[in-house]
Every structure is written in C-alpha cells, then in structure tokens.
Design a protein around this motif. Structure first.
Motif, PDB file in Angstrom:
ATOM      1  N   PRO A  79     -14.485  19.460  -4.235  1.00 15.83           N
ATOM      2  CA  PRO A  79     -14.196  20.813  -4.735  1.00 15.83           C
ATOM      3  C   PRO A  79     -15.054  21.871  -4.052  1.00 15.83           C
ATOM      4  CG  PRO A  79     -14.487  19.283  -6.560  1.00 15.83           C
ATOM      5  CD  PRO A  79     -14.865  18.546  -5.316  1.00 15.83           C
ATOM      6  N   VAL A  80     -16.276  21.483  -3.691  1.00 14.47           N
ATOM      7  CA  VAL A  80     -17.166  22.401  -2.983  1.00 14.47           C
ATOM      8  C   VAL A  80     -16.606  22.716  -1.605  1.00 14.47           C
ATOM      9  CG1 VAL A  80     -19.451  22.611  -1.974  1.00 14.47           C
ATOM     10  CG2 VAL A  80     -19.172  21.592  -4.231  1.00 14.47           C
ATOM     11  N   SER A  81     -16.128  21.666  -0.937  1.00  9.30           N
ATOM     12  CA  SER A  81     -15.528  21.895   0.375  1.00  9.30           C
ATOM     13  C   SER A  81     -14.357  22.849   0.256  1.00  9.30           C
ATOM     14  CB  SER A  81     -15.055  20.571   0.975  1.00  9.30           C
ATOM     15  OG  SER A  81     -16.057  19.591   0.843  1.00  9.30           O
ATOM     16  N   ALA A  82     -13.597  22.705  -0.818  1.00 12.09           N
ATOM     17  CA  ALA A  82     -12.420  23.552  -0.991  1.00 12.09           C
ATOM     18  C   ALA A  82     -12.807  25.000  -1.251  1.00 12.09           C
ATOM     19  CB  ALA A  82     -11.578  23.023  -2.152  1.00 12.09           C
ATOM     20  N   LEU A  83     -13.747  25.197  -2.148  1.00 12.10           N
ATOM     21  CA  LEU A  83     -14.079  26.561  -2.558  1.00 12.10           C
ATOM     22  C   LEU A  83     -14.962  27.257  -1.533  1.00 12.10           C
ATOM     23  CD1 LEU A  83     -14.062  28.811  -4.653  1.00 12.10           C
ATOM     24  CD2 LEU A  83     -16.014  27.754  -5.755  1.00 12.10           C
ATOM     25  N   ILE A  84     -16.075  26.593  -1.183  1.00  9.52           N
ATOM     26  CA  ILE A  84     -17.097  27.264  -0.388  1.00  9.52           C
ATOM     27  C   ILE A  84     -16.821  27.112   1.098  1.00  9.52           C
ATOM     28  CG2 ILE A  84     -19.558  27.349   0.087  1.00  9.52           C
ATOM     29  CD1 ILE A  84     -20.106  26.495  -2.689  1.00  9.52           C
ATOM     30  N   HIS A  85     -16.470  25.899   1.507  1.00 13.76           N
ATOM     31  CA  HIS A  85     -16.373  25.639   2.932  1.00 13.76           C
ATOM     32  C   HIS A  85     -14.942  25.696   3.438  1.00 13.76           C
ATOM     33  CE1 HIS A  85     -20.200  23.665   1.541  1.00 13.76           C
ATOM     34  NE2 HIS A  85     -20.564  24.686   2.260  1.00 13.76           N
ATOM     35  N   ALA A  86     -14.091  26.366   2.680  1.00 16.20           N
ATOM     36  CA  ALA A  86     -12.732  26.588   3.170  1.00 16.20           C
ATOM     37  C   ALA A  86     -12.210  27.944   2.722  1.00 16.20           C
ATOM     38  CB  ALA A  86     -11.805  25.482   2.660  1.00 16.20           C
ATOM     39  N   ALA A  87     -12.226  28.201   1.407  1.00 13.74           N
ATOM     40  CA  ALA A  87     -11.518  29.385   0.922  1.00 13.74           C
ATOM     41  C   ALA A  87     -12.373  30.641   0.925  1.00 13.74           C
ATOM     42  CB  ALA A  87     -10.996  29.119  -0.489  1.00 13.74           C
ATOM     43  N   THR A  88     -13.654  30.542   0.567  1.00 13.37           N
ATOM     44  CA  THR A  88     -14.387  31.792   0.350  1.00 13.37           C
ATOM     45  C   THR A  88     -15.608  31.979   1.237  1.00 13.37           C
ATOM     46  OG1 THR A  88     -15.522  30.771  -1.505  1.00 13.37           O
ATOM     47  CG2 THR A  88     -13.585  32.057  -2.004  1.00 13.37           C
ATOM     48  N   MET A  89     -16.675  31.202   1.007  1.00 10.35           N
ATOM     49  CA  MET A  89     -17.925  31.561   1.676  1.00 10.35           C
ATOM     50  C   MET A  89     -17.797  31.643   3.187  1.00 10.35           C
ATOM     51  SD  MET A  89     -21.654  29.753   1.866  1.00 10.35           S
ATOM     52  CE  MET A  89     -21.249  28.743   3.269  1.00 10.35           C
ATOM     53  N   VAL A  90     -17.137  30.669   3.785  1.00  9.52           N
ATOM     54  CA  VAL A  90     -17.080  30.674   5.239  1.00  9.52           C
ATOM     55  C   VAL A  90     -16.280  31.856   5.779  1.00  9.52           C
ATOM     56  CG1 VAL A  90     -17.512  28.264   5.770  1.00  9.52           C
ATOM     57  CG2 VAL A  90     -15.229  28.975   5.103  1.00  9.52           C
ATOM     58  N   THR A  91     -15.553  32.543   4.916  1.00 13.48           N
ATOM     59  CA  THR A  91     -14.836  33.714   5.423  1.00 13.48           C
ATOM     60  C   THR A  91     -15.682  34.977   5.308  1.00 13.48           C
ATOM     61  OG1 THR A  91     -13.850  34.092   3.269  1.00 13.48           O
ATOM     62  CG2 THR A  91     -12.608  32.733   4.799  1.00 13.48           C
ATOM     63  N   ALA A  92     -16.921  34.849   4.778  1.00  9.56           N
ATOM     64  CA  ALA A  92     -17.761  36.030   4.583  1.00  9.56           C
ATOM     65  C   ALA A  92     -18.030  36.748   5.902  1.00  9.56           C
ATOM     66  CB  ALA A  92     -19.076  35.639   3.915  1.00  9.56           C
ATOM     67  N   GLY A  93     -18.094  35.984   6.986  1.00 10.83           N
ATOM     68  CA  GLY A  93     -18.329  36.611   8.288  1.00 10.83           C
ATOM     69  C   GLY A  93     -17.208  37.571   8.646  1.00 10.83           C
ATOM     70  N   VAL A  94     -15.980  37.179   8.323  1.00  5.46           N
ATOM     71  CA  VAL A  94     -14.831  38.043   8.591  1.00  5.46           C
ATOM     72  C   VAL A  94     -14.942  39.316   7.746  1.00  5.46           C
ATOM     73  CG1 VAL A  94     -12.319  38.169   8.617  1.00  5.46           C
ATOM     74  CG2 VAL A  94     -13.458  35.991   9.055  1.00  5.46           C
TER      75      VAL A  94
END
Lengths: 523, 648
Positions: B247-262
């Motif tokens: 679930p962490v991979s889904a939320l943080i490392h796919a849908a939200t946090m990793v897009t913070a750079g964008v």
C-alpha cells in the motif's frame, strides 16, 4: 537597591553545590534530590530573568556593578543581553535533565570494586559547573569572565576523569587510564587556550586601562580609545584562540571526542551542550564586541576553518565505531555552523547562530541522553554491539530516532530553523561558502541514519534481546526535550524575539549591514 | 472557508500523533482512527472544492495565514497556506487515493502486529504531503517536502528487521537529501534575489532579475525534483523503496509523493518560463528518465520493481511536459492525476496478487492467475489498458497530449523529444503487457513448488502472511481490499475522458499555470494514430515473447542490455563503487588522519611551546600541580603586569 537577580541565579547552584557535597555519605539519595531541587530552583530564577528581560529595552539589563579589585580596575559587573538570556535559560533548563539522567551514574559499584564513587561529589560538581557557566554568560567585566571561564575547567576535569561508564569493553583498568587521558587532554587544551587569553586580557588592560566590556566598547565607538591595528589583531587572536579551543573549532577539536567518549552521557551533554556554548557565546560578545575591525580582518580564515569543521566533523562522525564519539564529531560539525553564522555577520546568520546554540543544546541532549540509556543497558559504546533494538525497545528507538532527526536538522524540528538561518545568512554574503556548507546536510543524514540503522534495525542481537524499554525516570528526561524540539521547530518566535535586538547591537558593533536583495519584491 | 484549509492538514496530523503516542491501548481501533481521519480530510477537501467551483475561475485562490514562523531581521517565513486550483487538484488526489489506500491497508496489514503504527505513519504522510501542496512559501513547502521524505523513510523501512528494508529506507532518505540541497540553495537564491521566498512575490517579480539567476534557481529546483520524483540522476532509490509494504508503494511511491517534483516545477512555472536553458535541461531529464525507467521495467521479474520502473518512466513524461512550459504544464498535471489512479490501482492489484500468493513477488512464479482472482484480474487489466494508453481510457488522453506537446516544442528538439516520448509509449506497452501476461495468463508456474524462493530467505511470517514455504493457494482478496481497487479502476477508465473531453481539465488549471496551445509539426491526428500504432507494436512484441512462448521459471541469462537493465542500468554499481566504497575509504583515512596527524600536530606544536605532550605522557602524576602552577603563574603575571602599568 533592587534584588540582585543575576547574582542569585549563579549563587544558588554554587551554594547548592556546597550543600550537596556536605550531605553525609550514607544519605546518597538525599543528595541527589537536593541537587535536583537546587537545579529546579535555578531554573525558576532563570525563568524570572527571562520574564524580567525586556527585549526592546537597553542592551544590557538587570545590571549589577560593584568595585572588586579597585587597584586593577576589576569590577564585579553583571548584565545580560538577549543572547545571554537565551543561553542562561538553556543552561538552567538542561541541568535538571542532566542530573536526572545521571541519577545512577555515580552510585557505588555493587560488588568487588575497590573504587569509591562519591555520589555527592558528582552532583555537586555538576551544580558548580552550572554556577560558573551562568556567571560567564552574565559577566560584562572581562576579568570576571576570564576567572570563571577558566575556573569551570576544574569541576569539569573531575567530572570527566572521575566518572566514566560503569562498564567498558577493555575492562576497568583501561577505562580508568583512558578517562584520565581524556580528562588531562581536556584540561591542557583548554588551559593552553586560557593562558593565551590571559595574555590578551592583560594586553587589553594595558591598552584600555580597565576591564569593562561596556566602557571599552563605548570608548572604541566614540573614538576616545584608539587601538593600533596590529594590537587589536593580536588581542583578538588571543581571545579567539581560547574560544576556538572551547567551542571547539578545527583543528583544535581533538580533545572533544576523547572527553565526550570517556565521560558518562550526562557529562558529555554538559560539555557539548552547556560548557562549549560559552566559547561560541564569547566569540559574539567579546571578539565582535571588543575587536570589531580585527574580527572582520580574520573572517575569511575563520570561515574556512568553520567550513572545514562542518565537513570534517561530519565525515569523521560517519567513520566512528563508538556511539558517543560519533555524537562528539557531529557536535564539531554543528559548532562549525554556529561559528559560520557568527562570522557571516548578517542578521540571519547571527540570530541563526544564537538559536543554533540553544537548539543544538536541546537536540544533542536528547540524542546523547537516550544513547546513554542505551549504553547503560548493554554496557558497550560500540555501534557494532547493537542491532534490532527497535524490536525490543520501540520507545527507546523512537526517541533515539527523533533525537537523530533533530541532529540532522529535519524541517519541523527546532534545529532546522537555526541551521537554515545560518545557511541563508552565510549565503547572502558569501554564496560559495553557503553552498559548500550545504553539503553538511547530506553528511548529517548519513551519520545519523547509519547510526540508527546499525543499532536499531535488522535482526535482534542476542545480547539486546532482553533489553528493557525506557523507564519512567528516563521518559521524564526525554519527553520534555522532544516536546521542546517540536515546539521550537514550529514556533521559535519566543526565542527569536529575545535574540533579534541583541543581534542588531552586535551588527552595529561591527558596523555591518545586511546585504540587500537584488529585487525589492512586491509584498 | 479559508479557515478550513488548516484542518485539511490538522486531521491526519492529529491521527499521526494519537496513533504514534497512544500506545497498545489503541491497537484494536487504531486503523479505524487513521482511516476516518484520512476520510475527514477528504471530506473537508470536497467541501472546499465545491466552494471553489462556485467562484469565478480567476477568483478561486484563497489563503490562510496562521502565524509568523521565523521572524528575524530582514527574513520572514510564515506558517501560511494557499489553496488554488493546482493545490486543490493535489488535495483531492492525495486525500482521495489516500483514503482508499487506508481502507485497503486494513485488510492488507491485518496480521501485522504493528498495524497501528503503520496507520500512524500513513497519517503522518498525508499531513506532510498536504502541507507540501498547501504551503504558500518555499520554506514551508520544504517542511512538507522533508516530512513526506520522513514518512517514506519510516514506511519503506517498516519491516526494519529485514536489513534490506532498513538499507532501502536509508538510501531513499540520503538520495533525497542530495535533492534537498538543491531546494535549500534555490530558497537561499530566492532570498538574496527577491528578499523573500513566498510564492506570490517571488513569482510575480521573477521578470525583474537576470536570466542567469532564474536559470540557477530553476536548475536547483530541478535537482530537488529529481530527488523526490526519482528522475535521472537521482532515481536509484525508487526500485529499492519497493521493500515497503505494497500500500505504501501505491500511495507514496506511485500516486503522490514521487509526483511532488512535478508539482514543484509547475508551481514555479513563472521562474522556468523565463529560464529556457533550465527548461531544456528539464525536458532532457524527463526524456532520459522515461526511457530509463521503461527499459528497467522491461527487465525486472519482481512485479513491484517492474511497476517502479514504470512509475519512474511515467513521471519522466510529466517532467518532460513540465519542461515544455505553458504548452505542457496542464498536461503534466493531468497525466499526474490519471497516473495516480491507474498506478495506485496497479500497485494495489500487485499487492492483492502477492496477498494470494504467499508474498511471492517474482512474476516467473506466477501465471494463469486470472481464474483465481477475477476482481484483481479485471481491475488490474483496466489499469493496464489505461497505462499503455488504450484509446478511450485515462492514459490515452493524458499521455497523447504530452507526446503532442513534445512535438510542438518545435525544431529538432521537438522531433527528438516527441520521438523519445513515442518510443517510450511503445516500451510501456511492451513491459506492461509482459507483466500482464506473466501474472495472469499462461502456465500456472507456481504449482508443485515446495520451496521458498531462495533469494528471499529472510521473509518473516509475521510480516504479511504465514507459511511462505507451502505451495500457494491463490485466492481473491477480501472486500476491504477489492473495493479500493474497483474505485481506482473506475478512475483509470473514465478520468481521462472526463478531463480531456471539452478540455475541461485545461480550463480548470489554466488560471494558475497558464496555457498555450502547442502546434505540432504534424497534425494531432497523426500523433494520435502513431501512438496507437506503437502501442500495438509494443504489446504485440511482448505477446510474441511472453504469450506465445512459455515463460521459464528461472530467468534466462539474457542479452547484455537485459542484464544491465536488471541491475538498474548499472547505476547502483556505479554508486556503490564511487560513492559507497570511495566514501568508506575517505572517512577511514580521515579517522586515521585525525588520530595521528591533527591530534599529533596540535599536541606537538603545544609540546614545543609548553611541554604539553610531556605532560600528557606523564598524565598520572602531577596534573593537579601543573594546573595549579599555571593558574597561579598566570594570575601572578597578571598582577605584576597591572602593577607595572600603574607604576609607569
């Protein structure tokens, strides 16, 4: 005559030290409680100082002035500015936690040990150090400052040399040898610094004819006291050398890892969070206040040394195998930041540096005291002797992590505010220096997270499998420190409000103005 | 209404505080507290959204000033929020997907004794991520920025008894710290240039300073974005981050946090617009990463790592679009949102597969699972069609626009970037088809397998499920897990059309990011048709490789490129040799130097002056005497000197 509040704040722990030492040997616990009560009383006095201090009032407040050695122009002169108030508050705040954390550090060893551990002495010495540190922050007479700056070496010497960790990987004899080596090294380094300062103190008297910080600074400002450029520089160097040993600045730092490694964790906190702050404080008050031109002259060299301290200290911390020495090298890196902020000579840099002194005190106390609790459970300072502690003692691991995150200046915790102010204040005047210092934040993450990973995560080592979690006394020590780290990370205004006006005075001492932004942005 | 903004952050923050400090008493209800507070934040977000829709497009920005954070002479940082259409988009994505993943985690983490703490960390993440997108200045954004980094660290290392998880967590934090240096320096540059780092004043007066300064600021922001969004050269942490619970991979490392750079780049649009060199670098970073991630995704047999490569690649598309300037900002965010749906759905699907397969992650040991997990199969399949850009589904609308905009950049650059984006689409179709076929179709390669996978000897039963050693009995996951998957599948199918038809999303976001219509050198229809053609080619090739031929249980040696791609194109090996080994040598030699040289020289110098080292050697005797002598000697000198002065 009004109540001498500043004197009382220093005298109470001094009397407390004598009283604690006088408690009969059998009444050990009573001595501990007495010391704790005295330290709390001192805290109450320090809070009173804080409340009575008006940030927008005179530069030095709550002043006291009495003739002392009239023949030599030595006066008993006390007074505090915002920087001193903040540091007195820090000192008075940390001492009760140090006493509580070291509650059992000086208990007699249970069986078969010849050595007598003077419990009363341990707590009396801590209070003595507190008294001397507080009066050093208060003294506005250079000679008075010098006396206590030097005198605090004596109780510190006995605290380092006399009370080490209860167990040691190489046995009791080696431990004793290493302790006395560390204590003597501490003493001799600081003594050497102190003697050079003494020469400068005499020189200052020769030139100025008195020891009063305020009088000399005024005379310098209105031109009635003219100092030859070379004289000023030599005097500056004499003072700075002593403070750079104490702070400590690279390459005069090597006594600190020894001292912090061999001392018990609470004493290590006393060294790095309290005593060493006198060094950086004195740079602001005496170096910049008395020798503004020489300070500016020496700035490039000092900035380079501070940068080396930041990076070198951090890299050395990464390479340590001993938990306490790791924290010591981390502190060297942090002192580099403080000195950088002071000599960047910008409002942000100096406010940041002062705030850094306070925050570093709290964060190091949190990290080091929890480390001490950890070490006392396993009886080893070596990182490699731990592993998987998180599983058996989650609260201990959690508080250790928060202390570590504060040490790496995680935004949201107090040290971030001060570190960023120092960086931005440095960058504003010396962009290249600011950028190089920024590498420190990566290295800090490295040494903190490596330490956490190796001690707390991974499979549980058999030796730690039965390790109990934090006890009530330990929680009482750690919880308020963590709460403060959070509070001052989100709302540092109470501290900055006190510190800012004092920093503006220092800025006008050195006649520096902040660099202006290129574009005046629409507000 | 403004006063609700702080509550968005406060609700999950409260949850984190309660769950992490609450102790064992809350073990029984902790997951519900976390989920309810996440949902509360979503509801507040929805209320604010409804309010925002009621206003004119130009008057939708609202703000809330809480208090002065760091008041120092000449320096002002506030705890203050800003909610505009861009922030709103993120708020809904974060709280919406976040709530679904909380719900999913109730079932997924059911057997974990530390479930309460898991939900505490998830809530902490939500609070930090919301702070990141709601801050009205760069310094407060930085707090959220590192806050999500901390949550990510804690969650990647959630099973920290596994050394691999602890190492992966540390690595993610460290690589991100390199990016944080960029953010720090960017803020410092803003401060010296504009005297402030609040969004409003900085972005409004961006035009008043030199292009050089703006380029420097933009490049530093890009460095920060590379760290957080796993873009080349700071991408190495994302694959390892899959050590965290799914679930962490889904939320943080796919849908939200990793897009913070964008988000950071699009938020700083006014700076990037005036720094064309930095924009070019941004597009190059995006283009390189989208190929890099896609190639890595083709070679991984670990289902989560294949998806991680895909995430990297898809964010590469977004960064590429953001680097294109006003012709791309809207599409970068649109792809970010649709990607949030389908990638989160794909990860939850992968988690569901692992849930039914004794935590096996090696796709070579899957096969033919569609019969056993129909809901997972269908939802995963819809996510698959969305990500490869199957016409009509979400990814089709958002990715097609980015490819079009890349061509519209114009000149040779346009052709190159467009070509790369098109090539990436082909590879995406290839690796995703590969994942799909290896998992749900073909032989049931998990049968008759009595031993645990040898490369994962340290999987502990307490982690997710018991009995990793028996032959798996694939089964559908419980309702609490399938419902979030179904909801996300809906988003994967319809979000793109909802956003794209009538340019709805563009009109929504345009007042914040600005928009210019790009003119590709070929017609939009040609681009779309090419996209469909490469999609068919990529998927077809994968079918030939993995559908028509049996999949070996043990990976074949593979070509040089395959082997390199399995090792993340050797970037980790480079890091290991240069940074890790090099760093170890550096610190070791420094420890030696400190002990012998610095200590020795300082002691030696002192010795030549005052016999210090002699005293150090004879430390056992006479120290007190020598100290006393020095003190009194010093005092005597002082008194003598003073008397002398008075005599003169």
């Amino acid at each position: 005559m009004s109540f001498p509040l500043l004197t009382a704040t220093a005298v109470l722990p001094a009397l407390g030290a004598i009283a604690t030492a006088a408690v009969p040997a059998a009444r050990r616990t009573a001595a501990k409680w007495l010391a704790l009560l005295v330290s709390l009383g001192t805290l109450a006095l320090a809070v009173t100082v804080l409340l009575r201090f008006d940030p927008d009032g005179d530069r030095y407040q709550l002043t006291e002035s009495h003739a002392w050695i009239a023949d030599f122009g030595v006066r008993y002169e006390l007074g505090v500015d915002g920087i001193a108030v903040a540091l007195i508050a820090l000192t008075a705040l940390l001492i009760p936690f140090i006493i509580l954390a070291g509650w059992h550090d000086a208990d007699p060893l249970e069986t078969g040990h010849k050595r007598w551990r003077p419990t009363q002495g341990f707590f009396a010495l801590i209070l003595a150090v507190e008294a001397m540190v507080i009066i050093s922050f208060e003294a506005t007479d250079v000679f008075l400052f010098y006396i206590f700056f030097e005198a605090m070496l004596i109780p510190m010497y006995f605290l380092i040399g006399g009370f080490g960790d209860r167990t040691h990987e190489h046995g009791e004899e080696t431990a004793a040898t290493q302790r006395s080596y560390a204590a003597v090294k501490f003493l001799l380094y600081n003594l050497a610094g102190g003697l050079i300062m003494l020469a400068a103190v005499i020189g200052l008297y020769v030139v100025a004819g008195n020891f009063s910080l305020t009088e000399i600074a005024e005379a310098r400002a209105d031109g009635s006291l003219d100092m030859a450029t070379n004289t000023e520089r030599w005097l500056f160097l004499g003072f700075f050398f002593a403070f750079a040993v104490k702070a400590p600045l690279w390459p005069l730092h090597t006594w600190l890892p020894n001292a912090m490694g061999e001392a018990t964790a609470p004493v290590a906190v006393l060294i790095t969070a309290v005593v060493d702050k006198v060094g950086t404080f004195a740079m602001l008050r005496f170096c910049l206040g008395l020798f503004p031109e020489a300070s500016k002259w020496a700035t490039p060299a000092i900035l380079v040394l501070a940068l080396i301290s930041i990076l070198y200290g951090a890299l050395l911390a990464v390479g340590q195998r001993d938990i306490k020495r790791l924290v010591a090298y981390a502190s060297i890196s942090h002192f580099g930041f403080i000195i950088l902020g002071i000599f960047a000579m910008t409002s942000q840099g100096q406010s940041g540096a002062t705030l850094y002194m306070v925050n570093h005190g709290i964060s190091t106390a949190a990290l080091m005291l929890v480390a001490g609790f950890l070490i006392s459970r396993r009886g080893s300072r070596l990182i490699a002797d731990y592993g998987g502690v998180q599983k058996v003692a989650p609260v201990l691991a959690g508080t250790f992590l928060i202390g570590g995150l504060a040490t790496l200046s995680l935004p949201g915790l107090a040290p971030f505010v001060s570190e960023f102010l120092v960086l931005v204040g440095t960058f504003a005047r010396y962009p290249a220096v600011g950028i190089i210092a920024t590498f420190g934040i990566v290295l800090a993450a490295l040494y903190v997270l490596v330490l956490y990973q190796r001690t707390m995560t991974g499979p549980v080592k058999p030796e730690v499998a039965k390790m109990p979690d934090l006890r009530v006394r330990e929680l009482v020590v750690v919880t308020p420190l963590i709460a403060l780290l959070l509070l001052l990370g989100v709302y540092p205004k109470p501290v900055t409000d006190i510190v800012n006006p004092a920093v503006q005075h220092t800025m006008s001492d050195v006649q520096k103005k902040d660099p202006q932004p290129e574009v005046e942005a629409a507000k | 209404m403004e006063n609700l903004i702080a509550l968005l952050v406060a609700a999950p923050l409260l949850g984190a505080a309660v769950l992490l400090c609450g102790g064992r008493r809350l073990d029984a209800v902790g997951h519900w507290i976390g989920t309810v507070l996440a949902a509360a934040s979503f509801v507040i977000g929805a209320v604010l959204f409804a309010d925002m829709l009621g206003k004119d497009a130009e008057a939708r920005e609202i703000g809330q000033h809480l208090f002065s954070w760091i008041p120092v002479e000449g320096f002002q940082a506030d705890i203050a929020f800003q909610l505009d259409q861009l922030s709103m988009t993120f708020v809904l994505l974060i709280t919406g997907v976040g709530t679904l993943i909380h719900l999913y985690s109730i079932g997924y983490m059911e057997h974990d004794e530390r479930r309460r703490r898991f939900f505490g960390y998830l809530n902490l993440f939500l609070a930090a991520m919301l702070l990141l997108v709601l801050a009205d200045n760069y310094l407060l954004l930085y707090v959220g920025w590192e806050g999500v980094g901390l949550a990510s660290y804690l969650l990647i290392g959630f099973w920290q008894h596994k050394p691999s998880a602890a190492t992966a967590a540390k690595k993610a934090f460290l690589v991100n710290r390199v990016g944080d240096m960029g953010l720090s320096i960017a803020i410092m540059l803003m401060f010296t240039t504009f005297g402030t780092f609040a969004f409003g004043p900085v972005l409004e007066s961006a035009g008043e300073t030199s292009e050089g300064k703006l380029t420097a600021i933009a490049l530093m922001l890009l460095l920060a974005a590379c760290g957080k969004s796993a873009q080349v050269p700071l991408q190495s942490w994302l694959g390892d981050a899959m050590e965290g619970p799914t679930p962490v991979s889904a939320l943080i490392h796919a849908a939200t946090m990793v897009t913070a750079g964008v988000y950071l780049i699009v938020r700083s649009a006014d700076i990037f617009n005036l720094a064309p060199d930095a924009q070019l670098v941004t597009t190059v970073v995006g283009a390189v990463t989208l190929l890099f991630g896609a190639i890595v995704g083709c070679a991984k047999d670990d289902i989560k790592k294949a998806l991680a490569g895909s995430t990297m690649s898809q964010i590469g598309y977004m960064v590429l679009a953001a680097g294109l300037g006003p012709i791309g900002y809207v599409f970068a965010i649109m792809h970010l949102v649709t990607h949030g749906f389908f990638k989160a759905g794909l990860f939850l699907g992968a988690g569901s597969v692992m849930h039914g397969m004794n935590d096996e992650v090696d796709m070579r040991k899957y096969g033919g699972l569609r019969k056993y997990m129909p809901v997972t199969f269908v939802t995963f399949g819809l996510g698959y069609l969305a990500i490869i850009g199957f016409p009509g589904l979400s990814g089709f609308f958002s990715k097609d626009k980015i490819i079009e905009a890349a061509f519209a950049k114009g000149g040779t650059e346009g052709w190159i970037l467009g070509g790369v984006a098109l090539l990436g689409a082909a590879i995406t179709a290839y690796y995703m088809t590969r994942v799909m076929l290896m998992t749900f179709f073909g032989e049931e390669r998990w049968r008759n397998r009595a031993t645990a996978s040898p490369d994962q000897p340290d999987v502990e039963p307490a982690a997710e499920h018991q009995g990793a050693h028996a032959e798996p009995h694939p089964h559908e996951s419980p309702r609490s897990m399938t419902i979030p998957m179904i909801v996300l599948a809906f988003g994967s199918v319809f979000a793109g059309a909802f956003f794209g038809v009538g340019d709805r999303f563009m009109h929504w976001l345009e007042p914040v990011t600005g928009h210019e219509h790009g003119h590709p050198p070929v017609s939009a229809l040609t681009v779309t048709l090419s996209t469909v053609v490469v999609l068919v080619l990529g998927a077809g090739l994968a079918y030939l490789h993995y559908g028509r031929r049996p999949v070996p249980v043990v990976a074949p040696r593979g070509s040089l490129l395959t082997r390199a791609a399995r090792r993340d194109l050797l970037q980790d090996d480079f890091n290991h040799v240069v940074l890790v080994r090099g760093g170890e040598h550096l610190t070791r030699s420094l420890v030696y130097v400190d002990h012998t040289l610095v200590d020795g020289v300082v002691n030696g110098t002192a010795a030549s002056v005052g016999g210090l080292s002699g005293r150090l050697r004879k430390l056992q005797n006479g120290y007190a005497r020598s100290y006393a002598v020095s003190m009194f000697g010093g005092a005597a000198v002082l008194i003598a000197a003073t008397l002398l002065m008075r005599a003169v």
